[in-house]
Design an enzyme around this catalytic site. Structure first.
Site, PDB file in Angstrom:
ATOM      1  N   TYR A  19      12.213 -15.999   0.911  1.00 58.69           N
ATOM      2  CA  TYR A  19      13.506 -15.736   0.293  1.00 58.69           C
ATOM      3  C   TYR A  19      13.534 -14.261  -0.104  1.00 58.69           C
ATOM      4  O   TYR A  19      12.517 -13.717  -0.528  1.00 58.69           O
ATOM      5  CB  TYR A  19      13.709 -16.575  -0.979  1.00 58.69           C
ATOM      6  CG  TYR A  19      13.505 -18.059  -0.807  1.00 58.69           C
ATOM      7  CD1 TYR A  19      14.184 -18.775   0.169  1.00 58.69           C
ATOM      8  CD2 TYR A  19      12.627 -18.761  -1.633  1.00 58.69           C
ATOM      9  CE1 TYR A  19      14.009 -20.135   0.325  1.00 58.69           C
ATOM     10  CE2 TYR A  19      12.441 -20.130  -1.494  1.00 58.69           C
ATOM     11  CZ  TYR A  19      13.124 -20.811  -0.512  1.00 58.69           C
ATOM     12  OH  TYR A  19      12.946 -22.160  -0.369  1.00 58.69           O
ATOM     13  N   ARG A  20      14.670 -13.624   0.032  1.00 58.65           N
ATOM     14  CA  ARG A  20      14.738 -12.255  -0.464  1.00 58.65           C
ATOM     15  C   ARG A  20      14.667 -12.293  -1.992  1.00 58.65           C
ATOM     16  O   ARG A  20      15.183 -13.221  -2.634  1.00 58.65           O
ATOM     17  CB  ARG A  20      15.997 -11.560   0.025  1.00 58.65           C
ATOM     18  CG  ARG A  20      17.282 -12.030  -0.621  1.00 58.65           C
ATOM     19  CD  ARG A  20      18.467 -11.309  -0.008  1.00 58.65           C
ATOM     20  NE  ARG A  20      19.682 -11.497  -0.741  1.00 58.65           N
ATOM     21  CZ  ARG A  20      20.834 -11.886  -0.202  1.00 58.65           C
ATOM     22  NH1 ARG A  20      20.906 -12.152   1.085  1.00 58.65           N
ATOM     23  NH2 ARG A  20      21.912 -12.003  -0.949  1.00 58.65           N
ATOM     24  N   ASN A  76       5.480 -25.994  -0.583  1.00 56.48           N
ATOM     25  CA  ASN A  76       6.435 -25.335   0.292  1.00 56.48           C
ATOM     26  C   ASN A  76       6.240 -23.830   0.212  1.00 56.48           C
ATOM     27  O   ASN A  76       6.096 -23.269  -0.882  1.00 56.48           O
ATOM     28  CB  ASN A  76       7.872 -25.667  -0.100  1.00 56.48           C
ATOM     29  CG  ASN A  76       8.864 -24.929   0.786  1.00 56.48           C
ATOM     30  OD1 ASN A  76       8.841 -25.055   1.995  1.00 56.48           O
ATOM     31  ND2 ASN A  76       9.721 -24.122   0.177  1.00 56.48           N
ATOM     32  N   ASP A 114      22.456  -8.336   5.026  1.00 55.91           N
ATOM     33  CA  ASP A 114      21.593  -9.385   5.561  1.00 55.91           C
ATOM     34  C   ASP A 114      21.652  -9.481   7.084  1.00 55.91           C
ATOM     35  O   ASP A 114      22.195  -8.613   7.764  1.00 55.91           O
ATOM     36  CB  ASP A 114      21.893 -10.730   4.895  1.00 55.91           C
ATOM     37  CG  ASP A 114      23.269 -11.277   5.239  1.00 55.91           C
ATOM     38  OD1 ASP A 114      23.779 -10.992   6.340  1.00 55.91           O
ATOM     39  OD2 ASP A 114      23.837 -12.010   4.410  1.00 55.91           O
ATOM     40  N   TRP A 147      17.328 -18.313  -3.450  1.00 54.41           N
ATOM     41  CA  TRP A 147      17.178 -19.571  -2.716  1.00 54.41           C
ATOM     42  C   TRP A 147      18.477 -20.350  -2.810  1.00 54.41           C
ATOM     43  O   TRP A 147      19.019 -20.605  -3.870  1.00 54.41           O
ATOM     44  CB  TRP A 147      15.957 -20.368  -3.164  1.00 54.41           C
ATOM     45  CG  TRP A 147      15.872 -20.836  -4.593  1.00 54.41           C
ATOM     46  CD1 TRP A 147      16.886 -21.146  -5.455  1.00 54.41           C
ATOM     47  CD2 TRP A 147      14.657 -21.074  -5.320  1.00 54.41           C
ATOM     48  NE1 TRP A 147      16.390 -21.559  -6.656  1.00 54.41           N
ATOM     49  CE2 TRP A 147      15.023 -21.528  -6.606  1.00 54.41           C
ATOM     50  CE3 TRP A 147      13.308 -20.967  -5.013  1.00 54.41           C
ATOM     51  CZ2 TRP A 147      14.088 -21.859  -7.579  1.00 54.41           C
ATOM     52  CZ3 TRP A 147      12.385 -21.289  -5.988  1.00 54.41           C
ATOM     53  CH2 TRP A 147      12.783 -21.723  -7.242  1.00 54.41           C
TER      54      TRP A 147
END
Length: 480
Positions: free
Chosen positions: A167-168, A163, A276, A181
């Protein structure tokens, strides 16, 4: 044409006068992020910062996904639906799920064209630390510096499926960072499976600077169980060149930087706040800690970043690209589906508008429940279902359908205590919240108790004559 790496993409964009080089000195502290946001809002081309304060050997790349045209540049086509249509044409039967469909093709064709292929890496082992990278502080009240478009790679301990996700990542010090996550994300699920096996140190790799088609795939809601390297191969039209690290994880062979390490599932730290994509600061919360064990880098590396905030920014355009590419896959699961629109200002998981061919009473509600069962679409807070003749991309047509075909008591369905976007602060107890589905289709007699009224329509001959007269008027008064 698939790009071999980020550098080949940048060369292509430069040759086509679609790359903006900024040689003024800029700081990773707010300045690059601010310039990037303003560039995206103005639909400017990708930015290449060549004079980053404190990082003389680095170049920073941003705004790759500057509009839907940016997606066309990356994937070298403006027929996004065609990518998945051509892939699905390889199946002669209709298995129950997309994963069954992919498996059946693997059995027949071995997916040779799209599977990853081994290659000697372009990077080499280095002494690079997490703090050596020009990561960004995006908003004034962010907790610190973040990797904003780096890719976290995990490997399922049972299936071996890789995968890749964006993600930050909040940088703490030279060898530690916090990975944001959420519980339902594939990286987190893989970590839980390691923990079930008694393994607390989950091997992961953080990479940056790859062919943007791979970055696009990492940011896309690929169905669980489908290897993202395979899906990236579908996007590119050919397999990704990879190299395997000591921890068993494959990484793109042409990545600019590679951080190998692990996440300790029992070690969480407070992450955030961070401004965000909803346009607000995400409150502090606890997420797992990444520990760096080994690093790799290319010479004079490039670092890929993005800046999020109120839409439409890069994530909105990635969402529009995903909408088009995944439409054929979604139609396979919801066969009555005609089209869908995930509006840029709907922040991808907020609002979804879907048109269907309606054949029987109750079908709209059935369709919305099916859509809520599909991957990332399961997070949609608002679903609006309209008839096939409504253009879902024309919000005026959608508003007309809402105004003339909806009785709130009969046609609005609210679902409580279901999974929502963890970043949605409006929900009372994230990630649990409520959703609303609106049936804005014409109704059958069984749904209303009476026949639906006949809609007005012009007499064809009169309409033809009227259009001829209007055309004459327009030619005489072109500026009206």
């Amino acid at each position: 044409m698939a790009f071999a790496d980020l550098r080949e993409y940048l060369s292509y964009m430069n040759k086509n006068n679609k790359l903006i080089e900024i040689d003024s000195e800029v700081s990773t502290d707010l300045e690059i992020a601010e310039i990037t946001r303003r560039a995206t809002y103005n639909r400017l081309y990708p930015l290449l910062f060549t004079n980053v304060k404190g990082y003389p050997n680095w170049k920073v790349v941003s705004n790759i996904f500057y509009s839907i045209k940016g997606i066309y540049d990356v994937l070298q086509t403006n027929d996004l639906e065609g990518i998945s249509k051509r892939f699905l044409e390889g199946f002669s039967e209709m298995p129950v799920t997309i994963i069954d469909k992919v498996r059946s093709l693997r059995d027949v064709l071995k997916l040779g064209k799209f599977t990853p292929r081994a290659k000697k890496p372009s990077f080499k082992e280095s002494n690079l630390k997490l703090t050596d990278v020009p990561s960004l502080k995006t908003w004034p009240k962010d907790a610190g510096r973040f990797f904003t478009f780096s890719i976290t790679i995990t490997k399922d301990p049972e299936s071996g499926v890789h995968n890749l996700s964006v993600y930050r990542i909040q940088v703490l010090d030279e060898e530690r960072a916090i990975i944001h996550w959420q519980a339902f994300k594939r990286g987190s699920i893989a970590a839980m499976r390691y923990k079930e096996k008694g393994i607390t140190k989950v091997p992961i790799v953080i990479i940056n600077g790859v062919d943007p088609a791979i970055a696009f795939t990492a940011a896309s809601p690929v169905p669980v169980g489908l290897d993202k390297y395979l899906f990236a191969g579908i996007m590119r039209g050919e397999g990704v060149e990879v190299t395997e690290l000591d921890n068993g994880i494959m990484v793109p062979a042409n990545a600019e930087t590679v951080f190998e390490g692990y996440v300790d599932v029992n070690e969480v730290r407070e992450e955030g706040p961070f401004g965000d994509h909803l346009g607000y600061y995400t409150p502090k919360d606890y997420f797992p800690t990444f520990h760096l064990t080994k690093s790799f880098s290319r010479d004079n590396p490039y670092f890929h970043v993005t800046s999020v905030g109120r839409p439409p920014l890069e994530d909105a355009w990635i969402g529009k690209g995903v909408e088009r590419i995944f439409l054929p896959f979604t139609k396979m699961i919801v066969p009555e589906l005609v089209d869908m629109n995930l509006p840029e200002y709907g922040v991808f998981t907020g609002v979804g508008i879907f048109s269907i061919k309606k054949y029987y009473p109750g079908q709209a509600k059935r369709a919305m429940m099916a859509i809520w069962g599909l991957g990332q679409l399961s997070l949609l807070k608002f679903i609006i279902i309209v008839d096939a003749d409504v253009n879902v991309h024309d919000l005026n047509e959608v508003v007309f359908a809402l105004s003339t075909r909806v009785d709130p008591q009969r046609d609005v369905m609210i679902v409580n205590s279901v999974l929502t976007d963890s970043l949605d602060f409006s929900t009372p107890s994230p990630p649990l919240g409520s959703k609303i589905g609106i049936d804005a289709t014409r109704k059958f007699k069984e749904e209303t108790g009476r026949e639906w009224p006949e809609e007005v329509a012009s007499d064809p001959s009169v309409a033809k004559k009227a259009e001829e007269i209007i055309s004459q008027i327009k030619s005489r008064y072109p500026h009206v």
